[in-house]
Design an enzyme around this catalytic site. Structure first.
Site, short mmCIF file in Angstrom:
data_model
loop_
_atom_site.label_atom_id
_atom_site.label_comp_id
_atom_site.label_asym_id
_atom_site.label_seq_id
_atom_site.Cartn_x
_atom_site.Cartn_y
_atom_site.Cartn_z
N LYS A 69 0.82 -1.23 0.00
CA LYS A 69 0.00 0.00 0.00
C LYS A 69 0.84 1.26 0.00
CE LYS A 69 0.35 -1.75 4.35
NZ LYS A 69 0.23 -3.08 4.88
N LYS A 101 -4.04 3.11 2.78
CA LYS A 101 -5.12 2.23 2.30
C LYS A 101 -6.35 3.05 1.89
CE LYS A 101 -3.44 -1.40 5.41
NZ LYS A 101 -3.49 -1.94 6.76
N GLU A 133 -5.20 -6.37 -4.32
CA GLU A 133 -6.24 -6.68 -3.33
C GLU A 133 -5.67 -6.76 -1.91
OE1 GLU A 133 -9.93 -7.37 -3.87
OE2 GLU A 133 -9.35 -6.58 -1.93
N ASP A 175 -0.24 4.08 7.69
CA ASP A 175 -0.57 2.83 6.98
C ASP A 175 -2.05 2.82 6.59
OD1 ASP A 175 -0.21 -0.26 6.50
OD2 ASP A 175 -1.84 -0.09 7.96
N GLY A 187 -1.75 -10.89 8.45
CA GLY A 187 -1.41 -12.30 8.72
C GLY A 187 -1.17 -13.04 7.42
N GLU A 205 4.59 -2.44 12.89
CA GLU A 205 5.49 -2.34 11.74
C GLU A 205 6.89 -1.99 12.25
OE1 GLU A 205 4.62 -2.44 8.36
OE2 GLU A 205 2.45 -2.53 8.54
P1 NAP Z 1 8.21 -9.24 5.77
O1 NAP Z 1 7.75 -10.40 6.56
O2 NAP Z 1 9.09 -8.22 6.39
O3 NAP Z 1 8.91 -9.82 4.46
C1 NAP Z 1 9.58 -9.01 3.53
C2 NAP Z 1 10.33 -9.90 2.58
O4 NAP Z 1 10.94 -9.09 1.59
C3 NAP Z 1 11.42 -10.72 3.25
O5 NAP Z 1 11.40 -12.01 2.74
C4 NAP Z 1 12.70 -10.01 2.84
O6 NAP Z 1 13.80 -10.89 2.71
C5 NAP Z 1 12.31 -9.49 1.48
N1 NAP Z 1 13.09 -8.34 1.08
C6 NAP Z 1 13.21 -7.16 1.71
N2 NAP Z 1 14.04 -6.37 1.03
C7 NAP Z 1 14.47 -7.06 -0.03
C8 NAP Z 1 15.37 -6.81 -1.09
N3 NAP Z 1 16.02 -5.65 -1.16
N4 NAP Z 1 15.56 -7.76 -2.02
C9 NAP Z 1 14.92 -8.93 -1.95
N5 NAP Z 1 14.06 -9.25 -0.95
C10 NAP Z 1 13.85 -8.32 -0.01
O7 NAP Z 1 6.98 -8.42 5.15
P2 NAP Z 1 5.48 -8.94 4.98
O8 NAP Z 1 4.78 -8.75 6.27
O9 NAP Z 1 5.46 -10.25 4.30
O10 NAP Z 1 4.90 -7.79 4.01
C11 NAP Z 1 5.15 -7.79 2.63
C12 NAP Z 1 4.26 -6.74 1.98
O11 NAP Z 1 2.89 -7.06 2.24
C13 NAP Z 1 4.44 -5.32 2.50
O12 NAP Z 1 4.24 -4.40 1.45
C14 NAP Z 1 3.35 -5.18 3.54
O13 NAP Z 1 2.95 -3.84 3.76
C15 NAP Z 1 2.25 -5.96 2.87
N6 NAP Z 1 1.23 -6.47 3.76
C16 NAP Z 1 1.57 -7.26 4.81
C17 NAP Z 1 0.59 -7.78 5.63
C18 NAP Z 1 0.93 -8.69 6.77
O14 NAP Z 1 0.01 -9.17 7.44
N7 NAP Z 1 2.19 -8.97 7.05
C19 NAP Z 1 -0.76 -7.47 5.39
C20 NAP Z 1 -1.08 -6.67 4.29
C21 NAP Z 1 -0.08 -6.18 3.48
P3 NAP Z 1 14.43 -11.67 3.97
O15 NAP Z 1 13.33 -12.54 4.48
O16 NAP Z 1 15.54 -12.45 3.42
O17 NAP Z 1 14.83 -10.62 4.95
N1 HSE Z 2 0.32 -2.97 10.20
C1 HSE Z 2 -0.85 -3.34 9.48
C2 HSE Z 2 -2.00 -3.49 10.47
C3 HSE Z 2 -0.59 -4.64 8.73
O1 HSE Z 2 -1.77 -3.47 11.69
O2 HSE Z 2 -3.15 -3.59 10.05
C4 HSE Z 2 -1.57 -4.90 7.64
O3 HSE Z 2 -1.55 -3.95 6.64
#
Ligand code: NAP
Ligand code: HSE
Length: 428
Positions: free
Chosen positions: A107, A207, A131, A203, A304, A192
């Site tokens: 986002k 959205k 999405e 954040d 999640g 975060e």
């Molecule tokens: P995360 O757990 O921090 O994972 C990020 C991943 O990106 C890791 O695997 C990291 O590698 C990799 N990465 C970071 N920098 C990189 C680079 N320069 N080159 C290659 N790989 C790189 O993040 P996440 O929670 O999965 O979130 C991912 C996206 O989804 C974000 O945009 C977030 O805002 C969005 N999102 C997340 C959630 C949620 O519930 N977590 C919900 C909605 C949206 P390493 O593992 O090797 O460090």
């Molecule tokens: N930090 C965000 C939240 C993750 O608490 O909702 C999902 O976008």
């Protein structure tokens, strides 16, 4: 079976690993629903050695996400690294330029670069789907883009940051102050890396700006989302609001007014018995209002691995089925530049202040409100001591401008001890 849809995934964290798991475990279901195999050809992350909890056997590894994005054997580049700029932006733009479709959960990137990326995609005849970027597992982007496409959207509202909703509901249930519950959220890993993205409303503001673009046919305008976080909310306001039949939520509202597009993400009081008021813990809720359909309420997990990967896969399946949707629901170059409007829609306000306990103090406050054209709906004085009197006032509907005039004039009354708290009461 037709040609497989070949995925390249950059980012193997919470969401990326969740997507790998679905593609591996649900291959038959995906093929049945799309009419073609869906397979991962290559992946990228920072550390090659980290255990991701899912096997990566059979996938090529790329250290550089840009290289992954432009591989000949990738049809869809899935960006799950995060960050508004840096590798996420570079790889997404490279993928589009190389003729790949893009799916992202990012986002922050789209809130800042969505318009230029949508134009890039359009020029290349590619799609960007997102999405998962808004409210995790809730299919709100599809609801607005497709299900409600025949409506004029009158209002978009939502609790779209689970961490803030967790903190606020936990403060109410435990009676603990903000700092203590913030620390709990930190220990639970909810925050975060930069917690201000959550508690500062950024954040959720990202959205909201994406939903507003689809709802009103305007270019994404995050810059003009009025942002206020939850950091200054006190347990006293949460308790007082509850006593009066309200709950405090970090609520996003976007609506088109006669003066322009109003977008705000701020703490609001909502009736405790409304769907938004009932929302507990880390859950998200989005309320959509259309002229034909009326009100739609969508509730579910906003974060999640499973819920977010579910949303990513819905985009992958859409592409595999051959559905080609514009990024924000209409051609990017047809999106109008939003005319931003600071809060113009009138609302009642909750005001809490500490007055010095001397004759006429309440009268001065009431006069200031009257002079600003603000009418009082309810008023009460609580836990009075010998020198100070805590006062809570609920106003009738008023404009934010009138309220600001009154708040400024309060400081000249000489009866106020400390800054007053003013929170909008949103009609939901
Ligand atoms: P995360 O757990 O921090 O994972 C990020 C991943 O990106 C890791 O695997 C990291 O590698 C990799 N990465 C970071 N920098 C990189 C680079 N320069 N080159 C290659 N790989 C790189 O993040 P996440 O929670 O999965 O979130 C991912 C996206 O989804 C974000 O945009 C977030 O805002 C969005 N999102 C997340 C959630 C949620 O519930 N977590 C919900 C909605 C949206 P390493 O593992 O090797 O460090
Ligand atoms: N930090 C965000 C939240 C993750 O608490 O909702 C999902 O976008």
């Amino acid at each position: 079976m037709t040609q497989p849809l070949r995925l390249g995934i950059a980012g193997l964290g919470t969401v990326g690993a969740g997507v790998v798991k679905i593609v591996r475990q649900k291959a038959d279901l995906l093929a049945a629903r799309t009419g073609r195999p869906v397979k991962i050809t290559a992946v990228s992350a920072r550390s090659r050695d980290k255990d991701r909890g899912v096997p990566l056997t059979g996938y090529d590894w790329e250290d550089d996400p840009v290289k992954l994005a432009i591989r000949d054997d990738v049809d869809v580049f899935i960006e799950l690294m995060g960050g508004s700029d840096g590798p996420a932006k570079a790889a997404t733009e490279a993928a589009l330029a190389a003729g790949k479709d893009v799916v992202t959960a990012n986002k922050a990137m789209l809130a800042l670069h969505g318009q230029s990326m949508a134009e890039l995609a359009e020029d290349a005849g590619r799609v960007i789907r997102f999405e998962a970027a808004v409210a995790g597992g809730i299919p709100v982007v599809k609801a607005l883009t497709e299900g409600l496409a025949g409506n004029t959207i009158t209002r978009v509202m939502g609790v779209m940051n689970g961490t803030c909703n967790y903190i606020l509901t936990r403060m109410e249930s435990s009676g603990f102050p903000y700092d203590q519950v913030f620390e709990e959220a930190n220990q639970l890993g909810y925050l975060e890396a930069d917690p201000n993205l959550d508690v500062g409303g950024i954040d959720a503001g990202h959205k909201l700006s994406l939903l507003a673009s689809i709802a009103y046919g305007t270019q994404v305008d995050f810059e003009n989302v009025e942002l206020e976080g939850i950091q200054r909310l006190s347990i006293e306001d949460i308790r007082t609001a509850a006593d009066m039949g309200y709950r405090i939520k970090l609520l996003g509202v976007a609506q088109m007014t006669g003066r322009g597009l109003e977008q705000r993400m701020s703490p609001c009081l909502v009736p405790a018995d409304s769907p938004l008021g009932q929302l507990q813990g880390g859950t998200n809720m989005v309320v959509l209002e259309g002229d034909e359909v009326g009100q739609i309420v969508l509730r579910g997990a906003g974060a999640g691995a499973g819920p977010t990967a579910s949303a990513v896969m819905s985009d992958v399946i859409e592409i595999a089925r051959g559905t080609r949707l514009t990024t924000f629901g209409q051609p990017a170059r047809g999106l109008k530049q939003a005319q931003p409007a600071r809060t113009v829609t009138p609302a009642p306000y909750y005001l809490r202040m500490l007055l010095s306990d001397k004759p006429g103090a309440m009268g001065k406050i009431a006069s200031v409100l009257g002079e600003a054209g603000i009418s009082i709906d309810r008023m009460r004085q609580t836990r009075h001591d010998s020198t100070s009197a805590p006062v809570v006032i609920v106003t009738h509907k008023t404009s934010r401008d009138s309220l600001d005039t009154a708040l400024e004039a309060f400081s000249n009354t000489g009866v106020l001890l400390g800054a007053p708290v003013a929170i909008r009461i949103e009609e939901v």
